[in-house]
Write an enzyme that holds these catalytic residues in place. Structure first.
Site, PDB file in Angstrom:
ATOM      1  N   ARG A  40      42.632   9.983  59.144  1.00 43.60           N
ATOM      2  CA  ARG A  40      42.261  10.984  60.158  1.00 43.60           C
ATOM      3  C   ARG A  40      41.978  10.347  61.519  1.00 43.60           C
ATOM      4  O   ARG A  40      42.128  11.009  62.549  1.00 43.60           O
ATOM      5  CB  ARG A  40      41.060  11.803  59.681  1.00 43.60           C
ATOM      6  CG  ARG A  40      41.451  12.876  58.685  1.00 43.60           C
ATOM      7  CD  ARG A  40      40.256  13.662  58.229  1.00 43.60           C
ATOM      8  NE  ARG A  40      40.665  14.892  57.554  1.00 43.60           N
ATOM      9  CZ  ARG A  40      39.815  15.750  57.000  1.00 43.60           C
ATOM     10  NH1 ARG A  40      38.523  15.515  57.033  1.00 43.60           N
ATOM     11  NH2 ARG A  40      40.258  16.845  56.419  1.00 43.60           N
ATOM     12  N   LYS A 206      41.945  25.771  40.554  1.00 44.13           N
ATOM     13  CA  LYS A 206      41.665  27.208  40.495  1.00 44.13           C
ATOM     14  C   LYS A 206      42.774  28.092  41.035  1.00 44.13           C
ATOM     15  O   LYS A 206      43.278  27.855  42.136  1.00 44.13           O
ATOM     16  CB  LYS A 206      40.391  27.505  41.290  1.00 44.13           C
ATOM     17  CG  LYS A 206      39.146  26.920  40.659  1.00 44.13           C
ATOM     18  CD  LYS A 206      37.973  27.324  41.503  1.00 44.13           C
ATOM     19  CE  LYS A 206      36.679  26.761  40.959  1.00 44.13           C
ATOM     20  NZ  LYS A 206      35.621  26.929  41.956  1.00 44.13           N
ATOM     21  N   GLY A 375      44.732  17.224  51.297  1.00 45.65           N
ATOM     22  CA  GLY A 375      43.824  17.064  50.166  1.00 45.65           C
ATOM     23  C   GLY A 375      44.330  16.103  49.096  1.00 45.65           C
ATOM     24  O   GLY A 375      44.801  15.006  49.400  1.00 45.65           O
ATOM     25  N   GLY A 398      41.007  22.428  53.372  1.00 49.70           N
ATOM     26  CA  GLY A 398      40.778  23.871  53.464  1.00 49.70           C
ATOM     27  C   GLY A 398      41.562  24.509  54.610  1.00 49.70           C
ATOM     28  O   GLY A 398      42.096  25.608  54.469  1.00 49.70           O
TER      29      GLY A 398
HETATM   30  C1  3PG Z   1      37.313  18.878  55.731  1.00 56.81           C
HETATM   31  O1  3PG Z   1      37.242  17.690  55.411  1.00 56.81           O
HETATM   32  O2  3PG Z   1      37.660  19.775  54.962  1.00 56.81           O
HETATM   33  C2  3PG Z   1      37.036  19.217  57.164  1.00 56.81           C
HETATM   34  O3  3PG Z   1      36.611  18.113  57.883  1.00 56.81           O
HETATM   35  C3  3PG Z   1      36.037  20.346  57.265  1.00 56.81           C
HETATM   36  O4  3PG Z   1      34.840  19.994  56.628  1.00 56.81           O
HETATM   37  P1  3PG Z   1      33.962  21.114  55.925  1.00 56.81           P
HETATM   38  O5  3PG Z   1      34.739  21.612  54.735  1.00 56.81           O
HETATM   39  O6  3PG Z   1      32.666  20.452  55.569  1.00 56.81           O
HETATM   40  O7  3PG Z   1      33.768  22.220  56.950  1.00 56.81           O
HETATM   41 MG    MG Z   2      36.642  21.209  53.512  1.00 58.19          MG
END
Ligand code: 3PG
Ligand code: MG
Length: 424
Positions: A40, A206, A375, A398
């Site tokens: 990142r 899920k 992810g 997310g």
């Molecule tokens: C992540 O790693 O998903 C983002 O940096 C957002 O973080 P958060 O899910 O704690 O808002």
């Molecule tokens: Mg997150």
């Protein structure tokens, strides 16, 4: 609506408040927090280099973890400042706070091309509350706002949304960084009219996390391949026994309607035809979160759609790997999100690794465009050494899922629209 990007700005001498997603994984080693994955940080370098070349004075804001409004020392961004300096090859100043006099002074002292990283914005509850007064305080050092934090763009927080509103209200420009632009291009534009066949691979725990994505992609995909624990909720929906597999019993109806929609739309919807199953046994050992470590005994391949009562399904089996690899090999566009099994455990990593290999090979040999939705799939590809063999890996978790669902991300919505040709 297309958004302004850093390439459209003239930032010479201006203070550019840039939101980045430096929420990087860290581990404590000999009392020090050490960054274990710099992706990142690395992905923001092109935007930073462009801004430095243009002589901007750069103020970076980010969050780390979820400190819930407390000044949690293990979640300080100080180690990130040192790592960024090493990676970009110039000095990176660090402020112990993200608002206040010290920040204003350090920002004022920045030479053109200089960088200042602010401390974790989530040390204040006002950040997540998107408190307007807090956004005003952050915006004190902002002539221009740049958002390169795609991974946090699904959050309507002060530093991802509020500051942009303040800057825009003053007549300042709010633009996407180059990473943000790339993420929106690959996860958005490229999937708008994908070259066919368009194959979607979805895994993870899920069904509830992915159902909106499944629903949306059923409108576009030629084939959807399902793996991970969520496959067992589909099995449940089909009336099979799932033993100790991770299932969402309450989501069987949702799974059923996805199957019906796939059939109605003539989308190939593949579920595993065999699995790797094992007997989970709780041990006395505790993991980092204080939960009992589970050991898996008697791991074996099973072609029975009914999982034995004492066992859990933990990976796709070899017949499924073969069937999925054949579909992937014919794809011209691939979207992959979520592992095929409990890949962190070597015993159950074969399915995920084989899919990673099939995606990489189809990209390299057939020129397919492969987009990895962030992810765990990114982790799995990197672990297999195949990260540079796919077209694009998202830095969002997310955020990429919400974007694929078709949601408008608040961090994107707040950016300035590009003037279109018909408006002059
Ligand atoms: C992540 O790693 O998903 C983002 O940096 C957002 O973080 P958060 O899910 O704690 O808002
Ligand atoms: Mg997150």
């Amino acid at each position: 609506m297309a958004k302004l990007t850093v390439k459209d700005l003239n930032v010479r001498g201006k203070r550019v408040f840039m939101r980045v997603d430096y929420n990087v994984p860290m581990e404590e080693k000999d009392g020090q927090m050490v960054i274990t994955d710099v992706t990142r940080i690395k992905e923001t370098l092109p935007t930073l280099e462009l801004l430095i070349k243009q002589g901007a004075r750069i103020i970076l804001a980010a969050h780390l973890g979820r400190p819930k409004g407390k000044c949690e020392p293990t979640m300080s961004l100080r180690p990130v400042a040192a790592k960024l300096a090493e990676m970009i090859g110039c000095k990176v100043n660090f402020a112990d706070d993200c608002i206040g006099e010290q920040v204003e002074r350090l920002a004022g002292e920045l030479p053109p091309g200089g960088i200042l990283l602010l401390e974790n914005v989530r040390y204040y509850n006002e950040e997540e509350a998107n408190d307007p007064a807090f956004a005003e305080k952050l915006a004190k050092v902002a002539d221009v706002y740049v958002n390169d934090a795609f991974g946090a763009a699904h959050r309507a927080h002060a530093s991802t949304e509020g500051v942009a509103r303040v800057v825009a209200k003053r007549g300042g420009q709010c633009a996407a960084g180059l990473l943000m632009e790339r993420e929106l291009k690959f996860l958005g534009d490229e999937l708008e009219k994908p070259a066919r066949p368009f194959v979607v691979i979805l895994g993870g725990a899920k069904v509830s996390d992915k159902i909106k994505v499944i629903d949306r992609l059923l409108e576009k995909a030629d084939a959807i391949l399902i793996g991970g624990a969520m496959a067992y909720t589909f099995r449940l929906a089909q009336g099979y026994k799932t033993g100790k597999s991770l299932v969402e019993a309450g989501k069987a109806e949702v799974a059923k309607s996805a199957l019906a929609k796939a059939q109605a739309r003539n989308v190939k919807f593949l579920l595993p035809s065999d699995d790797v199953v094992a007997v989970p046994v709780k041990t006395d050992k505790l993991d980092k979160k204080g939960k009992p470590v589970i050991e898996y005994q008697n791991a074996r391949t099973s072609g029975d759609m009914n999982c034995p009562d004492e066992a859990a399904g933990l990976d796709i089996g070899p017949a499924t790997v073969k069937a999925y690899s054949q579909v992937i090999a014919k794809a011209k566009t691939i979207l992959w999100n979520g592992p095929m099994g409990l890949f962190e455990n070597e015993q159950f990593a074969a399915g995920t690794n084989a899919v990673a290999q099939a995606v990489a090979t189809t990209t390299q040999k057939n020129g397919a465009k492969s987009i990895i939705g962030g992810g765990d799939s990114v982790k799995a590809l990197n672990k297999a050494g195949l990260g540079d063999k796919v077209s694009f890996m998202s830095t969002g978790g997310g955020a990429s899922l919400e974007f694929l669902e078709g949601a408008v991300l608040p961090g994107v919505a707040a950016l300035t629209n590009k003037a279109c040709c018909c408006c002059g």
